[in-house]
Design a protein around this motif. Structure first.
Motif, PDB file in Angstrom:
ATOM      1  N   PRO A 112       0.947  -1.526   0.332  1.00 46.73           N
ATOM      2  CA  PRO A 112       0.221  -0.080  -0.010  1.00 46.73           C
ATOM      3  C   PRO A 112       0.495   1.250   0.397  1.00 46.73           C
ATOM      4  O   PRO A 112       0.421   2.352   0.180  1.00 46.73           O
ATOM      5  N   HIS A 128      -7.483 -10.880  -4.259  1.00 45.71           N
ATOM      6  CA  HIS A 128      -6.775  -9.460  -4.388  1.00 45.71           C
ATOM      7  C   HIS A 128      -6.906  -8.469  -4.594  1.00 45.71           C
ATOM      8  O   HIS A 128      -7.076  -7.690  -3.273  1.00 45.71           O
ATOM      9  N   ASP A 177     -10.760  -3.047   1.397  1.00 45.23           N
ATOM     10  CA  ASP A 177      -9.788  -2.661   2.350  1.00 45.23           C
ATOM     11  C   ASP A 177      -8.637  -1.553   1.563  1.00 45.23           C
ATOM     12  O   ASP A 177      -7.632  -2.634   1.397  1.00 45.23           O
ATOM     13  N   PRO A 178      -8.310  -0.472   1.856  1.00 41.76           N
ATOM     14  CA  PRO A 178      -7.579   0.060   1.423  1.00 41.76           C
ATOM     15  C   PRO A 178      -6.306   0.032   1.483  1.00 41.76           C
ATOM     16  O   PRO A 178      -4.857  -0.119   0.867  1.00 41.76           O
ATOM     17  N   SER A 179      -5.760  -0.824   3.019  1.00 43.45           N
ATOM     18  CA  SER A 179      -4.846  -0.975   3.636  1.00 43.45           C
ATOM     19  C   SER A 179      -4.233  -2.576   3.513  1.00 43.45           C
ATOM     20  O   SER A 179      -2.661  -2.834   3.605  1.00 43.45           O
ATOM     21  N   ALA A 180      -5.198  -3.085   2.021  1.00 45.18           N
ATOM     22  CA  ALA A 180      -4.745  -4.415   1.609  1.00 45.18           C
ATOM     23  C   ALA A 180      -3.211  -4.144   0.422  1.00 45.18           C
ATOM     24  O   ALA A 180      -4.020  -3.076   0.560  1.00 45.18           O
ATOM     25  N   PRO A 181      -2.769  -4.794   0.288  1.00 43.87           N
ATOM     26  CA  PRO A 181      -1.668  -4.709  -1.020  1.00 43.87           C
ATOM     27  C   PRO A 181      -2.905  -5.131  -1.901  1.00 43.87           C
ATOM     28  O   PRO A 181      -3.806  -5.002  -2.079  1.00 43.87           O
ATOM     29  N   THR A 182      -2.101  -3.861  -3.040  1.00 44.86           N
ATOM     30  CA  THR A 182      -3.058  -3.620  -4.594  1.00 44.86           C
ATOM     31  C   THR A 182      -2.358  -5.018  -5.774  1.00 44.86           C
ATOM     32  O   THR A 182      -1.570  -5.373  -5.047  1.00 44.86           O
ATOM     33  N   ARG A 216     -10.233  -7.548  -2.080  1.00 42.71           N
ATOM     34  CA  ARG A 216     -10.016  -7.161  -0.940  1.00 42.71           C
ATOM     35  C   ARG A 216      -9.003  -5.616  -0.594  1.00 42.71           C
ATOM     36  O   ARG A 216     -10.121  -5.322  -0.222  1.00 42.71           O
ATOM     37  N   HIS A 217      -8.647  -5.019  -1.623  1.00 46.00           N
ATOM     38  CA  HIS A 217      -7.781  -4.161  -2.360  1.00 46.00           C
ATOM     39  C   HIS A 217      -9.073  -3.035  -1.854  1.00 46.00           C
ATOM     40  O   HIS A 217      -9.549  -2.005  -1.133  1.00 46.00           O
ATOM     41  N   ASN A 221      -6.510  -2.635  -8.893  1.00 47.83           N
ATOM     42  CA  ASN A 221      -6.608  -1.491  -8.376  1.00 47.83           C
ATOM     43  C   ASN A 221      -6.110  -0.310  -8.986  1.00 47.83           C
ATOM     44  O   ASN A 221      -5.319  -0.575  -9.519  1.00 47.83           O
TER      45      ASN A 221
END
Length: 336
Positions: free
Chosen positions: A71, A101, A108-113, A104-105, A149
């Protein structure tokens, strides 16, 4: 400001009319709503998940290469600080896992792109291209998908004509003309993120390190594309591409629309680098004059002063002259 075409424009009637009316002009063109009625774009109007599910409906289980970014990089897939490596990792994943993936991002923007680029549809998604055909593209041209993303693809050029269609999300293109190359501070040609060398200056805010970039920045053209919109880019136009929605899907086509044979112009440039680039200045200037005369032809055909039947292999290169000239080059490279 770029020229724009609306649905129903005569240039969009067929691949032939697009070639004659757009490609040969050699300038970028925005085409609003070109892909809005494709099944993939229709699915995207329901949700990002529906857009990805449409793609997955063609999945054969092959594992493409996916970029994964922390992130902290903000979706800007780029070099490491010292240019020795990159700020992301490459992994091979099933499409369903890659899409998980991305979703998920999105939640939740804190997850890896995650970013999946240049996915060749016929190889990984047989049937997708036929279900989402774009009539202005010649039928033999492969469809490719770019899915991920929010991301920023560094400023680069393509060696082919490029038609890019946004199917889901949004894209912002920042364009620079080919002759801006000297002001863009291009990185290494043999250590790249995805095949083509990239501008270093457009990823930096350092005017002392890249003082000439101000001239390129003043010529930049920004184009925003919504889902369904498309952009045509002639070969060698520099472009930065930003995907701005939580999940984005783009369809693109690359093809050399003006080729008269199998040889790529950039290969000729690479050979010229090792043959000419480090010779003395006076010698380079002499070869520049020869290149202008025979290749770039500002004054027309180099043998216009001769009758056509006395021009030899230069009479019509794209006809009978191509093969003999190519054979001469190959013999010389082999030392024959």
């Amino acid at each position: 400001m770029l020229a724009e075409l609306a649905p129903g424009a005569p240039e969009l009637a067929s691949a032939e009319s697009f070639h004659a009316g757009v490609i040969l002009a050699g300038t970028p063109v925005v085409i609003r709503s070109l892909c809005a009625d494709l099944p993939a774009a229709q699915a995207a109007r329901a949700s990002a998940r529906a857009a990805l599910d449409h793609v997955l409906s063609f999945d054969t289980g092959r594992r493409p290469q996916v970029f994964l970014g922390d992130p902290a990089i903000g979706g800007r897939y780029y070099y490491s600080d010292d240019l020795s490596g990159f700020n992301f990792t490459r992994v091979e994943l099933p499409l369903a896992q890659a899409f998980a993936h991305m979703l998920r991002h999105a939640d939740d923007p804190s997850a890896p792109t995650a970013y999946l680029g240049s996915l060749v549809a016929p190889a990984y998604l047989p049937g997708f291209a036929e279900a989402n055909a774009v009539p202005i593209v010649p039928p033999q041209v492969e469809a490719r998908l770019w899915i991920g993303n929010p991301s920023t693809a560094a400023t680069h050029y393509d060696a082919y004509e490029n038609l890019a269609c946004v199917l889901a999300g949004a894209r912002r293109f920042t364009l620079y003309p080919p002759d801006a190359i000297g002001d863009l501070y291009v990185g290494p040609i043999d250590h790249t993120m995805a095949g083509q060398p990239a501008s270093l200056a457009t990823a930096s805010a350092d005017p002392e390190r890249y003082p000439r970039f101000a001239a390129a920045r003043d010529r930049a053209i920004t184009v925003d594309l919504a889902a369904g919109d498309a952009l045509f880019l002639p070969k060698l136009w520099w472009h930065q591409v930003e995907a701005t929605a939580p999940v984005n899907v783009m369809l693109n086509y690359w093809w050399d629309a003006t080729a008269i044979g199998p040889d790529a112009p950039l290969l000729a440039m690479l050979l010229s680098m090792i043959a000419i680039a480090e010779r003395p200045e006076a010698e380079r200037a002499a070869f520049r004059a020869f290149f202008d005369h025979y290749v770039f032809r500002p004054d027309g055909h180099p043998l216009a002063h001769l009758p056509e039947d006395r021009r030899g292999v230069l009479r019509e290169i794209k006809g009978a002259g191509y093969g003999p000239i190519r054979a001469m080059v190959l013999r010389a490279l082999r030392g024959g």
